[in-house]
Write a protein that holds these residues in place. Structure first.
Motif, PDB file in Angstrom:
ATOM      1  N   PRO A  48       0.681  11.773  -4.696  1.00  0.00           N
ATOM      2  CA  PRO A  48      -0.203  11.900  -3.191  1.00  0.00           C
ATOM      3  C   PRO A  48       0.631  12.370  -2.306  1.00  0.00           C
ATOM      4  O   PRO A  48       1.836  11.786  -1.849  1.00  0.00           O
ATOM      5  CB  PRO A  48      -0.546  10.338  -3.231  1.00  0.00           C
ATOM      6  CG  PRO A  48      -0.294   9.961  -4.712  1.00  0.00           C
ATOM      7  CD  PRO A  48       0.535  10.762  -5.278  1.00  0.00           C
ATOM      8  N   GLN A  49      -0.011  13.194  -1.312  1.00  0.00           N
ATOM      9  CA  GLN A  49       0.804  13.840  -0.292  1.00  0.00           C
ATOM     10  C   GLN A  49       1.196  12.884   0.909  1.00  0.00           C
ATOM     11  O   GLN A  49       1.973  12.923   1.618  1.00  0.00           O
ATOM     12  CB  GLN A  49      -0.069  15.123   0.271  1.00  0.00           C
ATOM     13  CG  GLN A  49      -0.054  16.066  -0.759  1.00  0.00           C
ATOM     14  CD  GLN A  49       1.406  16.864  -0.885  1.00  0.00           C
ATOM     15  OE1 GLN A  49       2.250  17.339  -0.365  1.00  0.00           O
ATOM     16  NE2 GLN A  49       1.815  16.247  -2.137  1.00  0.00           N
ATOM     17  N   CYS A  50       0.244  11.838   1.126  1.00  0.00           N
ATOM     18  CA  CYS A  50       0.669  10.991   2.153  1.00  0.00           C
ATOM     19  C   CYS A  50       1.699  10.165   1.915  1.00  0.00           C
ATOM     20  O   CYS A  50       2.581   9.973   2.841  1.00  0.00           O
ATOM     21  CB  CYS A  50      -0.837   9.979   2.649  1.00  0.00           C
ATOM     22  SG  CYS A  50      -1.196   9.257   0.967  1.00  0.00           S
ATOM     23  N   MET A  51       1.950   9.579   0.549  1.00  0.00           N
ATOM     24  CA  MET A  51       2.963   8.822   0.385  1.00  0.00           C
ATOM     25  C   MET A  51       4.199   9.767   0.483  1.00  0.00           C
ATOM     26  O   MET A  51       5.416   9.272   0.763  1.00  0.00           O
ATOM     27  CB  MET A  51       2.832   8.225  -0.924  1.00  0.00           C
ATOM     28  CG  MET A  51       3.800   7.171  -1.426  1.00  0.00           C
ATOM     29  SD  MET A  51       3.477   6.185  -2.683  1.00  0.00           S
ATOM     30  CE  MET A  51       3.857   6.923  -4.104  1.00  0.00           C
ATOM     31  N   ALA A  52       4.425  10.988  -0.260  1.00  0.00           N
ATOM     32  CA  ALA A  52       5.205  11.824  -0.357  1.00  0.00           C
ATOM     33  C   ALA A  52       5.736  12.351   1.181  1.00  0.00           C
ATOM     34  O   ALA A  52       6.995  12.426   1.010  1.00  0.00           O
ATOM     35  CB  ALA A  52       4.821  13.055  -1.288  1.00  0.00           C
ATOM     36  N   VAL A  53       4.988  12.480   2.069  1.00  0.00           N
ATOM     37  CA  VAL A  53       5.617  13.062   3.289  1.00  0.00           C
ATOM     38  C   VAL A  53       5.983  11.852   4.070  1.00  0.00           C
ATOM     39  O   VAL A  53       6.570  11.983   5.224  1.00  0.00           O
ATOM     40  CB  VAL A  53       4.546  14.139   3.979  1.00  0.00           C
ATOM     41  CG1 VAL A  53       4.512  15.224   2.989  1.00  0.00           C
ATOM     42  CG2 VAL A  53       3.210  13.402   4.391  1.00  0.00           C
ATOM     43  N   CYS A  54       5.613  10.740   3.854  1.00  0.00           N
ATOM     44  CA  CYS A  54       5.747   9.373   4.804  1.00  0.00           C
ATOM     45  C   CYS A  54       7.314   9.145   5.084  1.00  0.00           C
ATOM     46  O   CYS A  54       8.075   8.990   3.986  1.00  0.00           O
ATOM     47  CB  CYS A  54       5.049   8.263   4.300  1.00  0.00           C
ATOM     48  SG  CYS A  54       5.185   6.887   5.428  1.00  0.00           S
ATOM     49  N   PRO A  55       7.757   9.119   6.064  1.00  0.00           N
ATOM     50  CA  PRO A  55       9.417   8.787   6.599  1.00  0.00           C
ATOM     51  C   PRO A  55       9.684   7.583   6.327  1.00  0.00           C
ATOM     52  O   PRO A  55      10.684   7.110   6.169  1.00  0.00           O
ATOM     53  CB  PRO A  55       9.321   9.244   7.855  1.00  0.00           C
ATOM     54  CG  PRO A  55       7.981   9.323   8.572  1.00  0.00           C
ATOM     55  CD  PRO A  55       7.054   9.315   7.437  1.00  0.00           C
ATOM     56  N   THR A  56       8.822   6.462   6.232  1.00  0.00           N
ATOM     57  CA  THR A  56       8.829   5.144   5.859  1.00  0.00           C
ATOM     58  C   THR A  56       8.772   4.915   4.425  1.00  0.00           C
ATOM     59  O   THR A  56       8.530   5.667   3.723  1.00  0.00           O
ATOM     60  CB  THR A  56       8.159   4.156   6.597  1.00  0.00           C
ATOM     61  OG1 THR A  56       6.831   4.312   5.781  1.00  0.00           O
ATOM     62  CG2 THR A  56       7.567   4.661   8.033  1.00  0.00           C
ATOM     63  N   ASN A  57       9.533   3.637   4.147  1.00  0.00           N
ATOM     64  CA  ASN A  57       9.463   3.423   2.731  1.00  0.00           C
ATOM     65  C   ASN A  57       8.025   3.009   2.057  1.00  0.00           C
ATOM     66  O   ASN A  57       7.621   3.339   1.096  1.00  0.00           O
ATOM     67  CB  ASN A  57      10.611   2.255   2.318  1.00  0.00           C
ATOM     68  CG  ASN A  57      11.965   2.897   2.414  1.00  0.00           C
ATOM     69  OD1 ASN A  57      12.211   3.941   2.065  1.00  0.00           O
ATOM     70  ND2 ASN A  57      12.744   1.844   2.760  1.00  0.00           N
ATOM     71  N   ASP A  58       7.378   2.147   2.731  1.00  0.00           N
ATOM     72  CA  ASP A  58       5.938   1.999   2.472  1.00  0.00           C
ATOM     73  C   ASP A  58       5.094   1.874   3.717  1.00  0.00           C
ATOM     74  O   ASP A  58       4.226   1.101   3.573  1.00  0.00           O
ATOM     75  CB  ASP A  58       6.196   0.525   1.937  1.00  0.00           C
ATOM     76  CG  ASP A  58       6.831  -0.467   2.921  1.00  0.00           C
ATOM     77  OD1 ASP A  58       7.441  -0.022   3.958  1.00  0.00           O
ATOM     78  OD2 ASP A  58       7.260  -1.518   2.459  1.00  0.00           O
ATOM     79  N   GLY A  59       4.863   3.004   4.421  1.00  0.00           N
ATOM     80  CA  GLY A  59       3.844   3.130   5.341  1.00  0.00           C
ATOM     81  C   GLY A  59       2.705   3.464   4.779  1.00  0.00           C
ATOM     82  O   GLY A  59       1.731   3.326   5.298  1.00  0.00           O
ATOM     83  N   CYS A  60       2.756   4.138   3.534  1.00  0.00           N
ATOM     84  CA  CYS A  60       1.616   4.700   2.789  1.00  0.00           C
ATOM     85  C   CYS A  60       1.867   4.317   1.464  1.00  0.00           C
ATOM     86  O   CYS A  60       2.700   4.654   0.661  1.00  0.00           O
ATOM     87  CB  CYS A  60       1.301   6.019   2.983  1.00  0.00           C
ATOM     88  SG  CYS A  60      -0.277   6.568   2.393  1.00  0.00           S
ATOM     89  N   ILE A  61       0.596   3.209   0.954  1.00  0.00           N
ATOM     90  CA  ILE A  61       1.047   2.771  -0.471  1.00  0.00           C
ATOM     91  C   ILE A  61      -0.333   2.690  -1.434  1.00  0.00           C
ATOM     92  O   ILE A  61      -1.352   2.917  -0.455  1.00  0.00           O
ATOM     93  CB  ILE A  61       1.540   1.377  -0.500  1.00  0.00           C
ATOM     94  CG1 ILE A  61       0.489   0.422   0.144  1.00  0.00           C
ATOM     95  CG2 ILE A  61       2.957   1.379   0.168  1.00  0.00           C
ATOM     96  CD1 ILE A  61       1.058  -0.810   0.018  1.00  0.00           C
ATOM     97  N   PRO A  62      -0.320   2.714  -2.598  1.00  0.00           N
ATOM     98  CA  PRO A  62      -1.496   2.634  -3.049  1.00  0.00           C
ATOM     99  C   PRO A  62      -2.399   1.349  -2.839  1.00  0.00           C
ATOM    100  O   PRO A  62      -1.893   0.416  -2.557  1.00  0.00           O
ATOM    101  CB  PRO A  62      -0.962   2.373  -4.772  1.00  0.00           C
ATOM    102  CG  PRO A  62       0.343   3.197  -4.513  1.00  0.00           C
ATOM    103  CD  PRO A  62       0.629   2.772  -3.381  1.00  0.00           C
ATOM    104  N   ASP A  63      -3.489   1.568  -2.889  1.00  0.00           N
ATOM    105  CA  ASP A  63      -4.550   0.711  -2.402  1.00  0.00           C
ATOM    106  C   ASP A  63      -4.594  -0.594  -3.268  1.00  0.00           C
ATOM    107  O   ASP A  63      -4.858  -0.449  -4.510  1.00  0.00           O
ATOM    108  CB  ASP A  63      -5.991   1.017  -2.232  1.00  0.00           C
ATOM    109  CG  ASP A  63      -6.960  -0.032  -1.623  1.00  0.00           C
ATOM    110  OD1 ASP A  63      -7.270  -0.799  -2.457  1.00  0.00           O
ATOM    111  OD2 ASP A  63      -7.162   0.005  -0.413  1.00  0.00           O
ATOM    112  N   ILE A  64      -3.945  -1.781  -2.858  1.00  0.00           N
ATOM    113  CA  ILE A  64      -3.703  -2.657  -3.946  1.00  0.00           C
ATOM    114  C   ILE A  64      -4.985  -3.407  -4.496  1.00  0.00           C
ATOM    115  O   ILE A  64      -5.019  -3.697  -5.581  1.00  0.00           O
ATOM    116  CB  ILE A  64      -2.836  -3.841  -3.176  1.00  0.00           C
ATOM    117  CG1 ILE A  64      -1.418  -3.241  -2.797  1.00  0.00           C
ATOM    118  CG2 ILE A  64      -2.629  -4.989  -4.132  1.00  0.00           C
ATOM    119  CD1 ILE A  64      -0.890  -2.609  -3.882  1.00  0.00           C
TER     120      ILE A  64
END
Ligand code: SF4
Ligand code: SF4
Length: 117
Positions: A48-64
């Protein structure tokens, strides 16, 4: 599984630029993911590109929530199969304990995320 943006987001816009489906939206200064457009980058990228490019550790994560609804469907299927087995009680208790512990951890994380929205 679709993805979601958390309170850890620092608003860099990278996910919005890289999302191949236009699922990443921005309202004011807040980024969010339109679940109806997110397809997990299936067929376009291996991650997933959003997670791959996010500079934070968990700014973008799988929808729980989506993850857990799928997990419990699988859980119910497994348990119903095990009911016919000799060790059904053992496995049912194991699944119950495991899912309760994980669910409580996920719930505390969800509360943090929703509070930040
Ligand atoms: S997982 Fe892919 S399609 Fe979904 S929001 Fe992230 S980049 Fe867009
Ligand atoms: S890439 Fe990460 S930090 Fe940047 S806007 Fe998206 S979720 Fe926020």
């Amino acid at each position: 599984m679709s993805y979601t943006i958390t309170s850890q987001c620092i608003g860099c816009s990278r996910c919005q630029t890289h999302c191949p489906t236009g699922a990443v939206q921005k309202t004011g200064n807040t980024f969010w993911i339109d679940q109806s457009l997110c397809n997990n980058c299936a067929g376009m990228y291996s991650v997933p590109q959003c997670m791959a490019v996010c500079p934070t550790n968990d700014g973008c994560i799988p929808d729980i929530q989506e993850f857990w609804s799928r997990w419990f469907v699988k859980y119910n299927r497994l348990v119903s199969r095990l009911r016919t087995a000799e060790q059904a009680v053992y496995w049912e208790q194991w699944f119950d304990r495991y899912s309760q512990r994980i669910a409580s951890q996920i719930h505390s994380r969800q509360v943090t995320t929703e509070t930040a929205r």
